[in-house]
Design a protein around this motif. Structure first.
Motif, PDB file in Angstrom:
ATOM      1  N   VAL A  60       0.876  -1.179   0.000  1.00 52.62           N
ATOM      2  CA  VAL A  60       0.000   0.000   0.000  1.00 52.62           C
ATOM      3  C   VAL A  60       0.909   1.223   0.000  1.00 52.62           C
ATOM      4  CG1 VAL A  60      -1.761   1.304   1.236  1.00 52.62           C
ATOM      5  CG2 VAL A  60      -1.865  -1.198   1.211  1.00 52.62           C
ATOM      6  N   ASP A  61       0.841   2.006  -1.049  1.00 49.49           N
ATOM      7  CA  ASP A  61       1.764   3.132  -1.241  1.00 49.49           C
ATOM      8  C   ASP A  61       3.217   2.676  -1.079  1.00 49.49           C
ATOM      9  OD1 ASP A  61      -0.197   4.971  -1.882  1.00 49.49           O
ATOM     10  OD2 ASP A  61      -0.424   5.698   0.172  1.00 49.49           O
ATOM     11  N   VAL A  63       4.406   0.250   0.659  1.00 47.66           N
ATOM     12  CA  VAL A  63       4.753  -0.289   1.976  1.00 47.66           C
ATOM     13  C   VAL A  63       4.098  -1.663   2.141  1.00 47.66           C
ATOM     14  CG1 VAL A  63       4.573   0.079   4.464  1.00 47.66           C
ATOM     15  CG2 VAL A  63       4.967   2.032   2.950  1.00 47.66           C
ATOM     16  N   LEU A  64       4.908  -2.645   2.525  1.00 49.99           N
ATOM     17  CA  LEU A  64       4.410  -4.016   2.697  1.00 49.99           C
ATOM     18  C   LEU A  64       3.560  -4.115   3.957  1.00 49.99           C
ATOM     19  CD1 LEU A  64       4.886  -6.941   1.395  1.00 49.99           C
ATOM     20  CD2 LEU A  64       6.433  -7.277   3.341  1.00 49.99           C
ATOM     21  N   VAL A  65       2.318  -4.529   3.792  1.00 53.54           N
ATOM     22  CA  VAL A  65       1.419  -4.673   4.936  1.00 53.54           C
ATOM     23  C   VAL A  65       0.573  -5.935   4.755  1.00 53.54           C
ATOM     24  CG1 VAL A  65       1.260  -2.197   5.444  1.00 53.54           C
ATOM     25  CG2 VAL A  65      -0.360  -3.235   3.843  1.00 53.54           C
ATOM     26  N   THR A  74     -10.093   2.944   4.291  1.00 55.57           N
ATOM     27  CA  THR A  74      -9.075   3.925   4.693  1.00 55.57           C
ATOM     28  C   THR A  74      -7.947   4.051   3.672  1.00 55.57           C
ATOM     29  OG1 THR A  74      -7.713   2.356   5.946  1.00 55.57           O
ATOM     30  CG2 THR A  74      -9.519   3.434   7.138  1.00 55.57           C
ATOM     31  N   VAL A  75      -7.930   3.197   2.657  1.00 54.24           N
ATOM     32  CA  VAL A  75      -6.861   3.281   1.654  1.00 54.24           C
ATOM     33  C   VAL A  75      -7.441   3.616   0.275  1.00 54.24           C
ATOM     34  CG1 VAL A  75      -5.149   1.914   2.867  1.00 54.24           C
ATOM     35  CG2 VAL A  75      -6.833   0.742   1.436  1.00 54.24           C
ATOM     36  N   ASP A  77      -7.412   6.286  -1.345  1.00 52.83           N
ATOM     37  CA  ASP A  77      -6.592   7.113  -2.228  1.00 52.83           C
ATOM     38  C   ASP A  77      -5.217   6.497  -2.496  1.00 52.83           C
ATOM     39  OD1 ASP A  77      -8.586   9.074  -2.239  1.00 52.83           O
ATOM     40  OD2 ASP A  77      -7.859   9.836  -0.308  1.00 52.83           O
ATOM     41  N   ALA A  78      -4.997   5.301  -1.986  1.00 54.37           N
ATOM     42  CA  ALA A  78      -3.640   4.748  -2.007  1.00 54.37           C
ATOM     43  C   ALA A  78      -3.388   3.899  -3.252  1.00 54.37           C
ATOM     44  CB  ALA A  78      -3.421   3.911  -0.746  1.00 54.37           C
ATOM     45  N   ASP A 120       9.546  -6.937  -2.094  1.00 56.97           N
ATOM     46  CA  ASP A 120       9.763  -5.751  -1.260  1.00 56.97           C
ATOM     47  C   ASP A 120      11.188  -5.737  -0.715  1.00 56.97           C
ATOM     48  OD1 ASP A 120       8.845  -3.424   0.328  1.00 56.97           O
ATOM     49  OD2 ASP A 120       9.133  -4.784   2.021  1.00 56.97           O
TER      50      ASP A 120
ATOM     51  N   ALA B   5     -11.331  10.405   6.307  1.00 59.54           N
ATOM     52  CA  ALA B   5      -9.876  10.304   6.200  1.00 59.54           C
ATOM     53  C   ALA B   5      -9.302  11.707   6.199  1.00 59.54           C
ATOM     54  CB  ALA B   5      -9.482   9.549   4.934  1.00 59.54           C
ATOM     55  N   LEU B  45     -15.846   5.082  10.813  1.00 55.53           N
ATOM     56  CA  LEU B  45     -14.405   5.077  11.043  1.00 55.53           C
ATOM     57  C   LEU B  45     -13.832   6.466  10.795  1.00 55.53           C
ATOM     58  CD1 LEU B  45     -13.130   1.882   9.145  1.00 55.53           C
ATOM     59  CD2 LEU B  45     -13.092   2.226  11.618  1.00 55.53           C
ATOM     60  N   SER B  47     -10.089   7.604  10.069  1.00 56.59           N
ATOM     61  CA  SER B  47      -8.740   7.113   9.836  1.00 56.59           C
ATOM     62  C   SER B  47      -7.717   8.215  10.067  1.00 56.59           C
ATOM     63  CB  SER B  47      -8.631   6.610   8.395  1.00 56.59           C
ATOM     64  OG  SER B  47      -7.268   6.397   8.081  1.00 56.59           O
ATOM     65  N   ARG B  49      -4.626   7.868   9.147  1.00 52.10           N
ATOM     66  CA  ARG B  49      -3.570   7.541   8.191  1.00 52.10           C
ATOM     67  C   ARG B  49      -2.959   8.756   7.499  1.00 52.10           C
ATOM     68  NH1 ARG B  49      -2.013   3.343   4.888  1.00 52.10           N
ATOM     69  NH2 ARG B  49      -1.371   4.022   2.833  1.00 52.10           N
ATOM     70  N   PRO B  97       7.770  -7.450   9.911  1.00 50.41           N
ATOM     71  CA  PRO B  97       7.916  -6.232   9.096  1.00 50.41           C
ATOM     72  C   PRO B  97       6.567  -5.654   8.664  1.00 50.41           C
ATOM     73  CG  PRO B  97       9.536  -7.841   8.416  1.00 50.41           C
ATOM     74  CD  PRO B  97       8.649  -8.526   9.425  1.00 50.41           C
ATOM     75  N   GLN B  98       5.629  -6.517   8.287  1.00 47.48           N
ATOM     76  CA  GLN B  98       4.318  -6.028   7.850  1.00 47.48           C
ATOM     77  C   GLN B  98       3.600  -5.281   8.976  1.00 47.48           C
ATOM     78  OE1 GLN B  98       5.663  -8.992   7.139  1.00 47.48           O
ATOM     79  NE2 GLN B  98       4.765  -9.961   5.333  1.00 47.48           N
ATOM     80  N   ILE B  99       3.692  -5.823  10.188  1.00 49.23           N
ATOM     81  CA  ILE B  99       3.041  -5.184  11.337  1.00 49.23           C
ATOM     82  C   ILE B  99       3.754  -3.876  11.665  1.00 49.23           C
ATOM     83  CG2 ILE B  99       2.460  -5.463  13.792  1.00 49.23           C
ATOM     84  CD1 ILE B  99       0.953  -7.410  11.994  1.00 49.23           C
ATOM     85  N   ASN B 101       5.357  -1.954   9.694  1.00 50.59           N
ATOM     86  CA  ASN B 101       5.082  -0.952   8.670  1.00 50.59           C
ATOM     87  C   ASN B 101       3.753  -0.250   8.900  1.00 50.59           C
ATOM     88  OD1 ASN B 101       7.409  -1.335   7.181  1.00 50.59           O
ATOM     89  ND2 ASN B 101       6.478  -2.799   5.763  1.00 50.59           N
ATOM     90  N   ALA B 102       2.841  -0.911   9.594  1.00 51.80           N
ATOM     91  CA  ALA B 102       1.493  -0.352   9.767  1.00 51.80           C
ATOM     92  C   ALA B 102       1.292   0.232  11.165  1.00 51.80           C
ATOM     93  CB  ALA B 102       0.442  -1.431   9.489  1.00 51.80           C
TER      94      ALA B 102
END
Lengths: 168, 278
Positions: A60-61, A63-65, A74-75, A77-78, A120, B5, B45, B47, B49, B97-99, B101-102
């Motif tokens: 997402v943009d 970034v690995l998630v 919430t994404v 626009d991403a 990634d 958002a 919600l 957000s 972000r 890493p995934q966690i 990153n968020a």
């Protein structure tokens, strides 16, 4: 607020460069759910739905998630990239080919997430000023969020080494 | 409104003031687990972000100000680690890493788990939290903010904006025990930070109490049992370990036992102190 509740949000996701309108979705739906069940993009796999297994890894943009931990709305626009953006039916990506060559696939359920994580890793590794050609510890850490219950990871690490070599 | 958002803090605060039932979502790494499992009803919600004011970190006159929206990955990076190594170490032990990153440091605070990985470092540093609502801003010490397991002083309509901590001179260490290296929730964790200018050591203890605790007795011991000219421990480390254990109040739960946690926290604290004062 009188209009604070609606079961029908409409929003647009940009997935692999293509716009997708999402309607009639529930507000709390994860990106994983929307990709698989609404947009017919089943590459990201649904397993734990709590961020433990990495089989739903997407970018997402850049970034690995874990797609299961992203609220899709919430994404809106991403820039979302899934495993469907890797390679094509005619030609595999370097990372995909490395997995095939190394025999790093058994049941295959974790493979899409691993492909995204390895891509990634390679994309970021090339940017690192002091990146060693193939650092196993760094690779293990980079893949620590992707569970595989078949391979024992040996061939996955072999695939990473091959992909790194082929990406040079 | 069903999903907002906002791009600015003012808009975010207005959104949660207008919709008191809104669920605030930052990194989502805790919240989405509950939503996915159907344990958390959501009607709208907000957000965080894209909220600009929550992003990034900066240093100014001996203080480090960390935006609540900073991800663990940002805190792991070399530029941040050079300033606050223990927090970078703690961030690196979070999930995968995934966690990382968020998930965000603000989320770690708002979730307020006794096992929150960044919290021992922030408690050791007496972090001050900057909190805002649509009508006011306030500052609160982390020890007053963390009032119980998963309980905070955050009130309706408020958001954590930033965390301020002093930049200390001296080595730092964060250690965590779990069942494996990755994707693990802490069974016990400790932050040990030297403060050479104050000739003291700051100690935060994680997962060994209802909230993250300060190792006050163990800290007092270090004042007279470290030679501050040579920066060496001169006292008996067994005393230090006993004091760390007396500063802890672990319980039995599904992740570990009181006995093991007490054992582990002592060993980790000793090891951390030896690394800080080799």
């Amino acid at each position: 607020m009188t209009d604070s509740y609606s079961p029908h949000p409409a929003y647009r996701l940009m997935v692999n460069g293509e716009p997708h309108d999402v309607s009639d979705a529930w507000i709390g739906e994860s990106l994983l759910h929307v990709l698989r069940e609404r947009l017919e993009l089943p590459g990201a796999k649904s397993a734990c739905e709590q961020g433990e297994c990495g089989s739903c890894s997407v970018l997402v943009d850049g970034v690995l998630v874990c797609a299961c931990l992203v609220a899709a709305v919430t994404v809106a626009d991403a820039d979302i990239r899934t495993v469907e953006s890797c390679g094509s039916s005619q030609s595999l990506s370097v990372v995909q080919q490395a997995f095939v060559d190394a025999g790093a696939v058994q049941c295959g359920f974790c493979t899409p997430g691993l492909i995204m994580a390895v891509q990634d890793l390679i994309d970021r590794g090339i940017q690192l000023p002091h990146a060693s050609p193939f650092d196993e510890l760094a690779t293990r850490e980079a893949l620590s969020g992707n569970l595989c219950r078949c391979t024992g990871y040996g061939r996955v690490l072999d695939a990473v080494a091959r992909a790194v070599e082929a990406s040079r | 409104m069903i999903a907002a958002a906002p791009l600015s803090l003012a808009d975010a605060l207005r959104a949660i003031a207008d919709d008191p039932f809104a669920t605030v979502i930052a990194g989502g790494t805790d919240l989405m687990v509950q939503i996915n499992a159907g344990r958390r009803p959501v009607t709208s919600l907000v957000s965080l972000r894209n909220v600009a004011e929550l992003k990034g970190w900066s240093t100014e006159s001996g203080n480090l100000r960390i935006g609540a929206g900073c991800s663990y990955s940002e805190l792991e990076r070399p530029d941040f680690a050079a300033i606050m190594p223990a927090l970078a170490q703690a961030a690196r032990t979070v999930g995968s890493p995934q966690i990382r990153n968020a998930g965000t440091i603000g989320g770690n605070l708002a979730t307020a788990s006794p096992a929150g990985d960044t919290l021992p470092v922030l408690v050791a540093l007496d972090a001050q939290l900057e909190i805002a609502s649509s009508s006011a801003t306030r500052s609160i010490a982390i020890s007053d903010f963390l009032v119980g397991p998963k309980q905070t002083d955050l009130r309706q309509g408020e958001l954590i904006v930033a965390i301020s901590v002093p930049v200390l001179r001296g080595a730092q260490e964060f250690l965590k025990v779990g069942t494996r290296n990755a994707m693990v929730i802490s069974v016990a964790s400790v932050a040990v930070l030297a403060d050479l200018d104050a000739q003291g050591v700051r100690i935060g203890l994680g997962t060994v109490g209802p909230t993250v605790l300060r190792g006050a007795r163990a800290e007092a011991w270090t004042r007279s049992n470290i030679d501050w000219d040579s920066n060496r421990v001169v006292g008996n480390l067994d005393e230090f370990v006993a004091l760390v254990r007396s500063d802890s109040h672990p319980i039995d739960d599904h992740r570990s036992t009181k006995r093991y946690r007490s054992h582990a926290i002592g060993i980790c604290a000793r090891r951390a102190l030896q690394r800080v004062f080799p």
